[in-house]
Write a protein that holds these residues in place. Structure first.
Motif, short mmCIF file in Angstrom:
data_model
loop_
_atom_site.label_atom_id
_atom_site.label_comp_id
_atom_site.label_asym_id
_atom_site.label_seq_id
_atom_site.Cartn_x
_atom_site.Cartn_y
_atom_site.Cartn_z
N GLU A 342 0.81 -1.22 0.00
CA GLU A 342 0.00 0.00 0.00
C GLU A 342 0.84 1.27 0.00
O GLU A 342 0.44 2.28 -0.54
CB GLU A 342 -0.92 0.03 1.23
CG GLU A 342 -2.09 -0.93 1.18
CD GLU A 342 -1.67 -2.37 1.45
OE1 GLU A 342 -0.54 -2.57 1.95
OE2 GLU A 342 -2.46 -3.29 1.17
N GLY A 343 2.01 1.22 0.60
CA GLY A 343 2.84 2.41 0.72
C GLY A 343 3.94 2.46 -0.33
O GLY A 343 3.67 2.54 -1.54
N PRO A 344 5.21 2.41 0.09
CA PRO A 344 6.34 2.45 -0.85
C PRO A 344 6.27 1.31 -1.86
O PRO A 344 5.74 0.23 -1.57
CB PRO A 344 7.56 2.32 0.06
CG PRO A 344 7.09 2.79 1.40
CD PRO A 344 5.66 2.38 1.49
N LYS A 345 6.86 1.56 -3.02
CA LYS A 345 6.80 0.57 -4.09
C LYS A 345 8.04 -0.30 -4.17
O LYS A 345 8.01 -1.37 -4.78
CB LYS A 345 6.61 1.29 -5.44
CG LYS A 345 5.41 2.24 -5.47
CD LYS A 345 4.12 1.54 -5.09
CE LYS A 345 2.94 2.51 -5.07
NZ LYS A 345 1.69 1.85 -4.60
N THR A 346 9.14 0.14 -3.54
CA THR A 346 10.37 -0.65 -3.58
C THR A 346 10.68 -1.20 -2.20
O THR A 346 10.22 -0.67 -1.17
CB THR A 346 11.57 0.18 -4.08
OG1 THR A 346 11.83 1.23 -3.13
CG2 THR A 346 11.27 0.79 -5.44
N LEU A 347 11.50 -2.23 -2.15
CA LEU A 347 11.87 -2.83 -0.87
C LEU A 347 12.67 -1.85 -0.03
O LEU A 347 12.50 -1.77 1.19
CB LEU A 347 12.67 -4.11 -1.13
CG LEU A 347 12.95 -5.00 0.08
CD1 LEU A 347 11.67 -5.37 0.80
CD2 LEU A 347 13.70 -6.25 -0.37
N SER A 348 13.53 -1.07 -0.67
CA SER A 348 14.30 -0.05 0.04
C SER A 348 13.38 0.98 0.69
O SER A 348 13.55 1.34 1.86
CB SER A 348 15.27 0.64 -0.93
OG SER A 348 15.91 1.73 -0.31
N GLY A 349 12.38 1.44 -0.08
CA GLY A 349 11.43 2.42 0.45
C GLY A 349 10.62 1.86 1.60
O GLY A 349 10.33 2.56 2.58
N LEU A 350 10.27 0.58 1.53
CA LEU A 350 9.50 -0.06 2.60
C LEU A 350 10.31 -0.09 3.89
O LEU A 350 9.78 0.19 4.97
CB LEU A 350 9.11 -1.47 2.17
CG LEU A 350 8.33 -2.30 3.19
CD1 LEU A 350 6.96 -1.69 3.45
CD2 LEU A 350 8.18 -3.74 2.71
N ILE A 351 11.60 -0.42 3.77
CA ILE A 351 12.46 -0.49 4.96
C ILE A 351 12.65 0.90 5.57
O ILE A 351 12.58 1.07 6.79
CB ILE A 351 13.81 -1.13 4.61
CG1 ILE A 351 13.61 -2.60 4.21
CG2 ILE A 351 14.78 -1.03 5.77
CD1 ILE A 351 14.85 -3.26 3.65
N VAL A 352 12.87 1.90 4.73
CA VAL A 352 13.05 3.27 5.21
C VAL A 352 11.79 3.76 5.91
O VAL A 352 11.86 4.40 6.97
CB VAL A 352 13.44 4.21 4.05
CG1 VAL A 352 13.41 5.67 4.50
CG2 VAL A 352 14.84 3.86 3.53
N GLU A 353 10.62 3.45 5.36
CA GLU A 353 9.37 3.84 5.99
C GLU A 353 9.20 3.15 7.33
O GLU A 353 8.74 3.75 8.31
CB GLU A 353 8.19 3.51 5.07
CG GLU A 353 6.85 3.93 5.66
CD GLU A 353 5.68 3.45 4.83
OE1 GLU A 353 4.93 4.30 4.32
OE2 GLU A 353 5.50 2.22 4.71
N TYR A 354 9.59 1.88 7.40
CA TYR A 354 9.48 1.11 8.64
C TYR A 354 10.40 1.68 9.72
O TYR A 354 10.01 1.83 10.89
CB TYR A 354 9.80 -0.36 8.37
CG TYR A 354 9.76 -1.23 9.60
CD1 TYR A 354 8.54 -1.71 10.09
CD2 TYR A 354 10.94 -1.58 10.26
CE1 TYR A 354 8.52 -2.51 11.23
CE2 TYR A 354 10.92 -2.37 11.38
CZ TYR A 354 9.70 -2.84 11.87
OH TYR A 354 9.67 -3.63 13.00
#
Length: 393
Positions: A342-354
């Motif tokens: 639902e949020g970031p589209k890349t795995l890197s973005g998901l980790i940064v958001e987390y």
């Protein structure tokens, strides 16, 4: 009658199947259908009970006759009039419903006054509870239910056809950001570069259309078609002004546009490529018609983006090395994971958001139940991570 598949029934009705037409007409008024069935059913049961009572009383007397009658008739009705025929009808509804509809149609005409009277009484009672005989519930399938039907049709549809159908149903839920080529990966030419470099880039271009920009990609000039570039390269006087005159206008796509909507817009505008922009007009990525079609039918050989299989490397211990720029949706699809999309589209973005921060050194975490370890960080970007696919809660 009630167990028959209504979608198959409609299909047969469109093919002018007489039995299907009769059943469909009967099902349009289920109150009348149930009325005529129950009138006949109860007449037969009551008549059978009366005849059985006379026979058992004659042979077993007034004392044992009613007991024998009750036990024997219950057994006979349950086995031969209820369980056996209704199980057969439930297992083979079409084979039973189509020929039965001939008899029921005739009985409905014969007992029409009695059926109407019975329905008038029963519908009147139902109205006391606020229920109308016109309130027939329509069991239309939702998209999720339709996807379940497609996935359960493995005996009829090959797996690739199932994937295509479910992908089409998902087009409304997938946006252009899910499939776009990120701005840092767009193959483009700076028009302010040396002319020899520009000509060399155009000559070796791997794609049909190449983006031209000035100094930075947000100052995009337009797309040059490789066919136009080759035509200009054959001329003696080929320079920047002639190249700029051959540039085609840019088609912009607002971020958040669903693939279903964008597919229709591409069709209406006769476009095949566009730049995704945010609310401030900054370029976020590039989307082509081929990208949308690939999301439905699978990768083509001329794709600009890397396949998910090129971004993952399964290790001997069961862990998976994944490129930080990998698209989460594509990784989920290939590896059958359930990382949030639902949020970031890349795995890197998901980790940064987390983490709510850009990590400066390797560390581990758990996202959506998956243990994840950061392996490599470079230029404030997560380049590579290790994922342990065994989901844990």
């Amino acid at each position: 009658m009630m167990s028959i598949n209504k979608y198959r029934l409609r299909h047969l009705e469109k093919e002018n199947h007489k039995g299907a037409k009769r059943v469909s007409s009967l099902l349009q008024r289920p109150d009348r259908l149930i009325g005529v069935i129950l009138i006949g059913n109860n007449l037969v049961n009551i008549a059978a009970a009366t005849v059985a009572a006379i026979i058992t009383e004659r042979y077993f007397g007034d004392v044992w006759g009613p007991l024998v009658n009750t036990i024997a008739l219950t057994f006979v009705i349950l086995i031969f009039a209820e369980v056996t025929p209704k199980t057969l009808a439930a297992l083979h509804p079409e084979k039973v419903a189509f020929p039965s509809s001939v008899i029921l149609k005739g009985l409905l005409k014969l007992m029409f006054p009695f059926v109407i009277g019975l329905n008038w009484i029963t519908n009147g009672i139902l109205k006391l509870f606020g229920i109308s005989n016109q309130d027939i519930e329509e069991h239309s399938l939702s998209k999720e239910e339709l996807k379940t039907v497609v996935n359960e049709s493995s005996a009829l549809l090959p797996s690739n056809h199932q994937n295509m159908l479910t992908s089409i149903l998902d087009l409304d839920h997938v946006t252009v950001e899910d499939i776009m080529i990120p701005r840092n990966e767009i193959n483009a030419i700076d028009i302010n570069d040396d002319w020899k470099d520009i000509a060399k880039h155009l000559t070796n271009a791997q794609h049909t259309r190449v983006l031209l920009y000035r100094d930075q990609i947000d100052d995009a000039v337009g797309f040059i078609h490789s066919r136009d570039a080759l035509r200009l390269l054959t001329k003696e006087q080929f320079d920047k002004p002639s190249l700029l005159r051959a540039v085609r206008e840019i088609y912009y796509i607002p971020e958040g546009t669903s693939l279903n909507t964008q597919l229709l817009k591409f069709q209406q505008s006769k476009e095949r490529i566009g730049l995704v922009v945010d609310e401030y007009g900054d370029i976020q990525g590039l989307v082509t018609l081929e990208d949308i079609l690939e999301d439905v039918v699978g990768d083509f050989t001329t794709t600009q983006t890397r396949a998910a299989s090129e971004e993952v490397d399964v290790q001997s211990d069961g862990s998976v090395l994944v490129d930080g720029t990998a698209n989460i949706r594509e990784i989920n699809k290939e590896m059958e994971w359930e990382l949030p999309t639902e949020g970031p589209k890349t795995l890197s973005g998901l980790i940064v958001e987390y983490l709510e921060d850009i990590p400066q050194k390797p560390l581990g975490m758990r996202i959506a139940g998956y243990p994840i370890e950061i392996i490599e960080i470079k230029e404030n970007m997560i380049k590579q991570v290790k994922v342990f696919p065994e989901k844990r809660k």
